[in-house]
Design a protein around this motif. Structure first.
Motif, mmCIF file in Angstrom:
data_model
loop_
_atom_site.group_PDB
_atom_site.id
_atom_site.type_symbol
_atom_site.label_atom_id
_atom_site.label_comp_id
_atom_site.label_asym_id
_atom_site.label_seq_id
_atom_site.Cartn_x
_atom_site.Cartn_y
_atom_site.Cartn_z
ATOM 1 N N THR A 1 -14.372 55.079 1.326
ATOM 2 C CA THR A 1 -15.688 54.739 1.869
ATOM 3 C C THR A 1 -16.726 55.286 0.899
ATOM 4 O O THR A 1 -16.550 56.362 0.320
ATOM 5 C CB THR A 1 -15.895 55.318 3.281
ATOM 6 O OG1 THR A 1 -15.691 56.732 3.229
ATOM 7 C CG2 THR A 1 -14.927 54.704 4.274
ATOM 8 N N VAL B 1 -21.143 55.132 -0.167
ATOM 9 C CA VAL B 1 -22.509 54.731 0.159
ATOM 10 C C VAL B 1 -23.199 54.344 -1.145
ATOM 11 O O VAL B 1 -23.327 55.164 -2.054
ATOM 12 C CB VAL B 1 -23.281 55.862 0.876
ATOM 13 C CG1 VAL B 1 -24.710 55.427 1.158
ATOM 14 C CG2 VAL B 1 -22.577 56.254 2.167
ATOM 15 N N GLY C 1 -26.125 50.621 1.110
ATOM 16 C CA GLY C 1 -25.431 50.875 2.360
ATOM 17 C C GLY C 1 -23.961 51.193 2.173
ATOM 18 O O GLY C 1 -23.485 51.430 1.063
ATOM 19 N N ALA C 2 -23.257 51.208 3.291
ATOM 20 C CA ALA C 2 -21.838 51.579 3.300
ATOM 21 C C ALA C 2 -20.982 50.458 2.724
ATOM 22 O O ALA C 2 -21.173 49.284 3.032
ATOM 23 C CB ALA C 2 -21.400 51.895 4.718
ATOM 24 N N ASP D 1 -18.673 44.982 2.173
ATOM 25 C CA ASP D 1 -19.967 45.607 2.454
ATOM 26 C C ASP D 1 -20.135 45.867 3.950
ATOM 27 O O ASP D 1 -19.259 45.528 4.759
ATOM 28 C CB ASP D 1 -21.123 44.791 1.867
ATOM 29 C CG ASP D 1 -21.342 43.435 2.533
ATOM 30 O OD1 ASP D 1 -20.774 43.158 3.616
ATOM 31 O OD2 ASP D 1 -22.101 42.631 1.963
ATOM 32 N N GLU D 2 -21.257 46.477 4.317
ATOM 33 C CA GLU D 2 -21.454 46.855 5.718
ATOM 34 C C GLU D 2 -21.651 45.663 6.646
ATOM 35 O O GLU D 2 -21.570 45.798 7.858
ATOM 36 C CB GLU D 2 -22.573 47.884 5.868
ATOM 37 C CG GLU D 2 -23.928 47.450 5.430
ATOM 38 C CD GLU D 2 -24.926 48.606 5.458
ATOM 39 O OE1 GLU D 2 -24.523 49.780 5.598
ATOM 40 O OE2 GLU D 2 -26.121 48.328 5.351
ATOM 41 N N GLU D 3 -21.853 44.470 6.086
ATOM 42 C CA GLU D 3 -21.937 43.250 6.890
ATOM 43 C C GLU D 3 -20.558 42.637 7.115
ATOM 44 O O GLU D 3 -20.431 41.627 7.796
ATOM 45 C CB GLU D 3 -22.860 42.237 6.206
ATOM 46 C CG GLU D 3 -24.298 42.716 6.112
ATOM 47 C CD GLU D 3 -25.144 41.838 5.198
ATOM 48 O OE1 GLU D 3 -24.623 40.853 4.631
ATOM 49 O OE2 GLU D 3 -26.332 42.167 5.054
#
Length: 161
Positions: A50, A52, A106-107, A130-132
């Motif tokens: 993970t 950022v 983002g993450a 991605d975070e989406e």
């Protein structure tokens, strides 16, 4: 006579001990102190990192630089492959990237999976999400055993002790 109903956590053994030591190796690498990231070995041939993506890793157009894609994909594939090798540090001999979407921040999750090979050369693949939930990149690498003993590396040895 009182009984303690809380079970004791078992001591890590075998493969699990190796996997926790690989996580320690990742955490101890100086390059990984530059990023907000962490490694989790999920099982034999499987890893997850993970990360950022912050503005300090962006190129001039406001998205993550390609070096970030490479680092995360290479690391995830490398650690997935190194779960199968308990005595030696692996070296990346080649890596192919396919970038499909800019990371705007983002993450981000890098998922690594061993594909083939167990002796001298191993092949593993990875992908970035991605975070989406969109896949933003994919990669495949080949890794070979080095002469560097894992047990001699401080991050690995400290976690394995």
């Amino acid at each position: 006579m009182p009984h303690d109903l809380t079970p004791e956590a078992p001591e890590p053994a075998g493969a699990d001990l190796h996997w926790r030591a690989l996580e320690g190796l990742y955490a101890s690498a100086p390059i990984n102190h530059m990023f907000r990231s962490s490694l989790e070995i999920l099982g034999e041939g499987l890893s997850r990192i993970t990360f950022v993506a912050e503005p300090d890793c962006f190129h001039a157009a406001g998205a993550a630089h390609g070096t970030i894609y490479f680092k995360m994909l290479d690391d995830a594939a490398f650690y997935a492959a190194n779960t199968l090798v308990t005595d030696r540090f692996l070296l990346t001999t080649s890596f192919n990237l396919h970038l499909s979407k800019p990371i705007k921040g983002g993450a981000v999750v890098a998922e690594g999976r061993w594909v083939s090979g167990r002796r001298r050369v191993l092949v593993a693949e990875s992908r970035l999400v991605d975070e989406e939930g969109d896949e933003v990149a994919r990669g495949t690498g080949t890794f070979m055993r080095s002469r560097i003993a894992l047990s001699g590396l401080p991050g690995y040895a400290g976690a394995a002790a």
